[in-house]
Each structure stands twice: as structure tokens, then as C-alpha cells.
Design an enzyme around this catalytic site. Structure first.
Site, PDB file in Angstrom:
ATOM      1  N   TYR A 180       0.805  -1.378  -0.012  1.00  0.00           N
ATOM      2  CA  TYR A 180      -0.040  -0.063  -0.027  1.00  0.00           C
ATOM      3  C   TYR A 180       0.812   1.310   0.071  1.00  0.00           C
ATOM      4  O   TYR A 180       0.336   2.459  -0.075  1.00  0.00           O
ATOM      5  CB  TYR A 180      -0.913  -0.047   1.134  1.00  0.00           C
ATOM      6  CG  TYR A 180      -2.104  -0.940   0.879  1.00  0.00           C
ATOM      7  CD1 TYR A 180      -3.434  -0.335   0.116  1.00  0.00           C
ATOM      8  CD2 TYR A 180      -1.884  -2.285   1.245  1.00  0.00           C
ATOM      9  CE1 TYR A 180      -4.081  -1.518   0.056  1.00  0.00           C
ATOM     10  CE2 TYR A 180      -3.072  -3.059   1.124  1.00  0.00           C
ATOM     11  CZ  TYR A 180      -4.274  -2.706   0.179  1.00  0.00           C
ATOM     12  OH  TYR A 180      -5.213  -3.645   0.012  1.00  0.00           O
TER      13      TYR A 180
ATOM     14  N   GLY B  33       3.037   4.113  -1.656  1.00  0.00           N
ATOM     15  CA  GLY B  33       2.863   4.491  -3.257  1.00  0.00           C
ATOM     16  C   GLY B  33       1.865   4.651  -3.719  1.00  0.00           C
ATOM     17  O   GLY B  33       0.551   4.739  -2.866  1.00  0.00           O
TER      18      GLY B  33
ATOM     19  N   GLY C 222      -1.722   3.582  -4.991  1.00  0.00           N
ATOM     20  CA  GLY C 222      -2.742   2.537  -5.145  1.00  0.00           C
ATOM     21  C   GLY C 222      -2.344   1.406  -4.055  1.00  0.00           C
ATOM     22  O   GLY C 222      -1.534   1.619  -3.024  1.00  0.00           O
TER      23      GLY C 222
ATOM     24  N   HIS D  60      -3.203   6.016   5.295  1.00  0.00           N
ATOM     25  CA  HIS D  60      -2.849   7.302   4.296  1.00  0.00           C
ATOM     26  C   HIS D  60      -3.677   7.331   3.190  1.00  0.00           C
ATOM     27  O   HIS D  60      -4.485   8.320   2.696  1.00  0.00           O
ATOM     28  CB  HIS D  60      -1.672   7.317   4.176  1.00  0.00           C
ATOM     29  CG  HIS D  60      -0.960   8.629   3.331  1.00  0.00           C
ATOM     30  ND1 HIS D  60      -0.690   8.547   2.256  1.00  0.00           N
ATOM     31  CD2 HIS D  60      -1.077   9.924   3.853  1.00  0.00           C
ATOM     32  CE1 HIS D  60      -0.256  10.032   1.683  1.00  0.00           C
ATOM     33  NE2 HIS D  60      -0.444  10.500   2.876  1.00  0.00           N
ATOM     34  N   ASP D  61      -3.860   6.101   2.606  1.00  0.00           N
ATOM     35  CA  ASP D  61      -4.581   5.906   1.345  1.00  0.00           C
ATOM     36  C   ASP D  61      -5.940   6.245   1.525  1.00  0.00           C
ATOM     37  O   ASP D  61      -6.798   7.049   0.764  1.00  0.00           O
ATOM     38  CB  ASP D  61      -4.370   4.571   0.654  1.00  0.00           C
ATOM     39  CG  ASP D  61      -2.892   4.239  -0.143  1.00  0.00           C
ATOM     40  OD1 ASP D  61      -2.245   5.068  -0.281  1.00  0.00           O
ATOM     41  OD2 ASP D  61      -2.817   3.062  -0.581  1.00  0.00           O
TER      42      ASP D  61
ATOM     43  N   ASP E 169      -0.815  13.767   5.382  1.00  0.00           N
ATOM     44  CA  ASP E 169       0.477  13.470   5.366  1.00  0.00           C
ATOM     45  C   ASP E 169       1.225  13.355   6.765  1.00  0.00           C
ATOM     46  O   ASP E 169       2.005  12.816   6.873  1.00  0.00           O
ATOM     47  CB  ASP E 169       1.184  14.511   4.482  1.00  0.00           C
ATOM     48  CG  ASP E 169       0.523  14.347   2.822  1.00  0.00           C
ATOM     49  OD1 ASP E 169       0.013  13.386   2.590  1.00  0.00           O
ATOM     50  OD2 ASP E 169       0.996  15.166   2.039  1.00  0.00           O
TER      51      ASP E 169
END
Length: 123
Positions: A27, A29, A31, A48-49, A89
Site C-alpha cells: 500500500y 506508493g 494505490g 494514508h490511502d 500526510d
């Protein structure tokens, strides 16, 4: 903004996002799919995604106001989207530091996408 996120990660962990986090696990990076590999991949990158996923319509490339003072990352006043992206972030950078003890450089750094099998986890 990826450059700002990298600075946050560097401040919290002493590691540059590339190469240490951009291609880590399933996970970190762009996608992701399959089962997260460890706490860094799950608690930090997957979350984070999900955080970004809740911000539909917010441009992820915009520069947001923030500061690095007295050892703390502080998100500044900006548009609603800028503030939310900064908080996503910031939380991830802190999470990376808090989970450095589980970071598996030899097992999950540059982990091939082909080994991330199965459906994506649900947020």
C-alpha cells in the site's frame, strides 16, 4: 504535495520517502491491493490511502501551508482541502516514525505488486 510529504517523512524518520517508502509493501506508493504486509504498510500507508480517499475532489498535488518547528509538524491555515491533505500526510509521517521498529527493509522494500494478491482492504 509529494515534496512536502517527503520532508515530513525525512523529519520524522530520517529516511527519504524514495526509496524507503514509495515502493514498500502493498500500500505504500500509488494505490494498493491485497493484505498489508506489516504495521508500516497497514497502519501508515493503507490508512494514508484511506485518508486521501475521503478527500474526493481535493487536488493532491497542491502546495499546503505547514511548518516544522520545535520538533513538530504543524499544518497551517489554507483551504479546507489543503488543511485535510496536510493532516493526512502529517499523520502518515508520524506513523512511519512510530512503526520504525517493524519496518522490514529486506522483506518489503521494493516489494513487487505481483505479490500483492487478493482484493483491496476496505477502509
Amino acid at each position: 504535495n509529494l515534496l512536502q510529504f517527503n520532508k515530513m517523512i525525512l523529519k520524522e524518520t530520517g529516511k527519504n520517502a524514495i526509496p524507503f517508502y514509495a515502493f514498500y509493501g502493498c500500500y505504500c506508493g500509488w494505490g494498493g491491493r491485497g493484505k498489508p504486509k506489516d504495521k508500516t504498510d497497514d497502519r501508515c500507508c493503507f490508512v494514508h490511502d484511506c485518508c486521501y480517499g475521503k478527500l474526493t475532489g481535493c487536488p493532491k498535488w497542491d502546495i499546503y501551508p505547514y511548518s516544522l518547528k520545535s520538533g513538530y509538524i504543524t499544518c497551517g491555515k489554507g483551504t479546507w482541502c489543503e488543511e485535510q491533505i496536510c493532516e493526512c500526510d502529517r499523520a502518515a509521517a508520524i506513523c512511519f516514525r512510530e512503526n520504525l521498529d517493524t519496518y522490514n527493509k529486506y522483506g518489503y522494500m521494493f516489494y513487487p505488486d505481483s505479490r500483492c494478491k487478493g482484493p483491496s482492504e476496505q477502509c
